[in-house]
Design an enzyme around this catalytic site. Structure first.
Site, PDB file in Angstrom:
ATOM      1  N   LYS A  37      37.433  38.074  30.460  1.00  0.00           N
ATOM      2  CA  LYS A  37      38.575  38.664  31.183  1.00  0.00           C
ATOM      3  C   LYS A  37      38.194  39.138  32.586  1.00  0.00           C
ATOM      4  O   LYS A  37      39.027  39.183  33.477  1.00  0.00           O
ATOM      5  CB  LYS A  37      39.163  39.826  30.381  1.00  0.00           C
ATOM      6  CG  LYS A  37      38.252  41.036  30.343  1.00  0.00           C
ATOM      7  CD  LYS A  37      38.790  42.169  29.508  1.00  0.00           C
ATOM      8  CE  LYS A  37      37.811  43.329  29.560  1.00  0.00           C
ATOM      9  NZ  LYS A  37      37.971  44.290  28.483  1.00  0.00           N
ATOM     10  N   ARG A 132      40.459  55.162  22.986  1.00  0.00           N
ATOM     11  CA  ARG A 132      41.342  54.058  23.344  1.00  0.00           C
ATOM     12  C   ARG A 132      41.817  53.461  22.020  1.00  0.00           C
ATOM     13  O   ARG A 132      42.458  54.166  21.252  1.00  0.00           O
ATOM     14  CB  ARG A 132      40.623  53.045  24.263  1.00  0.00           C
ATOM     15  CG  ARG A 132      41.619  52.210  25.068  1.00  0.00           C
ATOM     16  CD  ARG A 132      40.959  51.217  26.012  1.00  0.00           C
ATOM     17  NE  ARG A 132      40.283  50.131  25.323  1.00  0.00           N
ATOM     18  CZ  ARG A 132      39.627  49.140  25.933  1.00  0.00           C
ATOM     19  NH1 ARG A 132      39.558  49.120  27.246  1.00  0.00           N
ATOM     20  NH2 ARG A 132      39.030  48.192  25.233  1.00  0.00           N
TER      21      ARG A 132
HETATM   22  C1  PLP Z   1      36.683  44.561  28.168  1.00  0.00           C
HETATM   23  C2  PLP Z   1      36.211  44.716  26.788  1.00  0.00           C
HETATM   24  C3  PLP Z   1      34.889  44.408  26.470  1.00  0.00           C
HETATM   25  C4  PLP Z   1      33.860  44.010  27.510  1.00  0.00           C
HETATM   26  O1  PLP Z   1      33.533  45.114  28.298  1.00  0.00           O
HETATM   27  P1  PLP Z   1      32.371  45.043  29.392  1.00  0.00           P
HETATM   28  O2  PLP Z   1      32.144  46.446  29.773  1.00  0.00           O
HETATM   29  O3  PLP Z   1      32.866  44.197  30.478  1.00  0.00           O
HETATM   30  O4  PLP Z   1      31.180  44.442  28.740  1.00  0.00           O
HETATM   31  C5  PLP Z   1      34.511  44.511  25.145  1.00  0.00           C
HETATM   32  N1  PLP Z   1      35.388  44.891  24.186  1.00  0.00           N
HETATM   33  C6  PLP Z   1      36.668  45.185  24.468  1.00  0.00           C
HETATM   34  C7  PLP Z   1      37.569  45.594  23.358  1.00  0.00           C
HETATM   35  C8  PLP Z   1      37.123  45.113  25.774  1.00  0.00           C
HETATM   36  O5  PLP Z   1      38.397  45.409  26.049  1.00  0.00           O
END
Ligand code: PLP
Length: 362
Positions: A37, A132
């Site tokens: 993402k 969250r």
């Molecule tokens: C964005 C996200 C990640 C990845 O996070 P990073 O800090 O970019 O490694 C992992 N798990 C979830 C649920 C996320 O939303």
């Protein structure tokens, strides 16, 4: 035609970073889900996650997973945001698994999977304090696990997971991970079989791999930033990340004006283009440049960093960026292209902006 602004993606450097993190994981029996993402799922880049040894590719956005599939990603795809009820059909079609915390969503996934004659994998999320997503009540998670296992025949309970360090800034300490392992034990006791996946977190969990203190039982983490940029662990946590490339992505913009002007605006100071009243410091007459890119392209001014020595970013409006080049040794000319490093946040902006061309460097 070579048009600007542009963001280049260096696939060789990205592949190197993927392999490094996968190797770190392997040493602790932790598999890596590569999260796409952060660069809006640029398909060629997603492919590097598979090539470098990630066991899954994940995103919060189904369109990105779909594009990964189209370009030839064949490893399982994971939807890492709780599926919206309005995207259940697409979620079952595109993603092999998803992160979940609501029984209503699980029921809908089960029904849709049945309709499509498919099986959908689920990971139940535990909120261990970051506030969250995820079950706050551990009993509720255990009961839901049992419910999925025994009642929702078109779903496979793959495991449990957690997320820290996203909203609540909670650290991924060994004791937080141990909490997840304890919960895994409870779930396994309840359902009478081992879980396949215990997903311990994101980039902020990489220190556990580097320090060799990931509690036994955690066998997956989901990594975005730590692969595509690898700056957070260096800048925020002080780790030596010199074994990773921090310049996989480069933002390039063209110079459209060079003039010597005062540094303090002339006239009555009211508001800028965004309704703010910034502070201006008078440092006399300076040589400055104007770039044909602005906040529409990269979001936040604080998140782009000029590579050329002496270039200082002064400000920006929607489509212009103003730079001070008085102290630059090189002779910058109209039409020159200046390069910028990016932050994780600005990579999302530039790759998601239709005005910024994405250039793949093979
Ligand atoms: C964005 C996200 C990640 C990845 O996070 P990073 O800090 O970019 O490694 C992992 N798990 C979830 C649920 C996320 O939303």
């Amino acid at each position: 035609m070579n048009r600007y602004p542009q963001v280049t993606v260096d696939l060789k450097k990205l592949l190197h970073n993927v392999k490094e993190v996968v190797a770190l994981g392997k040493a602790s029996q932790v598999e890596i889900t590569g999260i796409i993402k952060g660069f809006t799922g640029i398909p060629e880049a997603s492919l590097m996650f598979q090539k470098g040894g990630c066991t899954m590719v994940g995103s919060s956005r189904l369109e990105q997973l779909e594009r990964a599939k189209e370009i030839g990603v064949t490893i399982p795809l994971m939807l890492i945001r709780i599926p919206m009820l309005s995207e259940i059909e697409e979620a079952v079609k595109v993603a092999d698994s998803s992160l979940n915390s609501e029984r209503e969503v699980l029921e809908a996934l089960n029904k849709e999977a049945g309709k499509q004659g498919k099986n959908h994998g689920v990971i139940l999320m535990a909120d261990l304090g970051d506030l969250r997503e995820g079950f706050w009540d551990k009993e509720e998670l255990i009961n839901t696990a049992s419910y999925v296992e025994n009642n929702l025949k078109n779903l496979t309970l793959l495991g449990i997971g957690t997320n820290v360090g996203c909203y609540g800034s909670v650290a991924a300490t060994p004791s937080k991970h141990q909490e997840l392992v304890d919960l895994k034990d409870d779930v396994e006791k309840e359902i009478g079989r081992p879980l396949k996946i215990v997903s311990g977190g994101a980039t902020s969990s990489i220190p556990r791999l580097m320090e060799n203190n990931m509690p036994e039982g955690i066998n997956n983490i989901r990594v975005g930033e730590g692969i595509i940029l690898a700056k957070d662990l260096r800048d925020l946590y002080g780790y030596d990340m010199s074994f990773m490339y921090q310049d996989v992505f480069t933002l390039k913009a063209e110079v459209i004006e060079i003039k010597t002007k005062p540094s303090y605006p002339q006239g009555e100071i009211m508001f800028d283009a965004f309704g703010n009243k910034p502070e201006y410091v008078d440092i006399g007459v300076r040589k400055r440049g104007l770039l044909a890119m602005g906040k529409v392209d990269y979001g936040y001014l604080e998140n782009i960093y000029p590579r050329m020595k002496g270039v200082k970013v002064l400000g920006a409006s929607s489509d212009h960026t103003i730079i001070d080049i008085e102290d630059v040794e090189e002779d910058i000319k109209i039409g020159d292209i200046l390069e910028f490093d990016l932050s994780y946040a600005s990579i999302v902006f530039v790759t998601n902006c239709e005005n910024v061309r994405i250039v793949i460097k093979e």
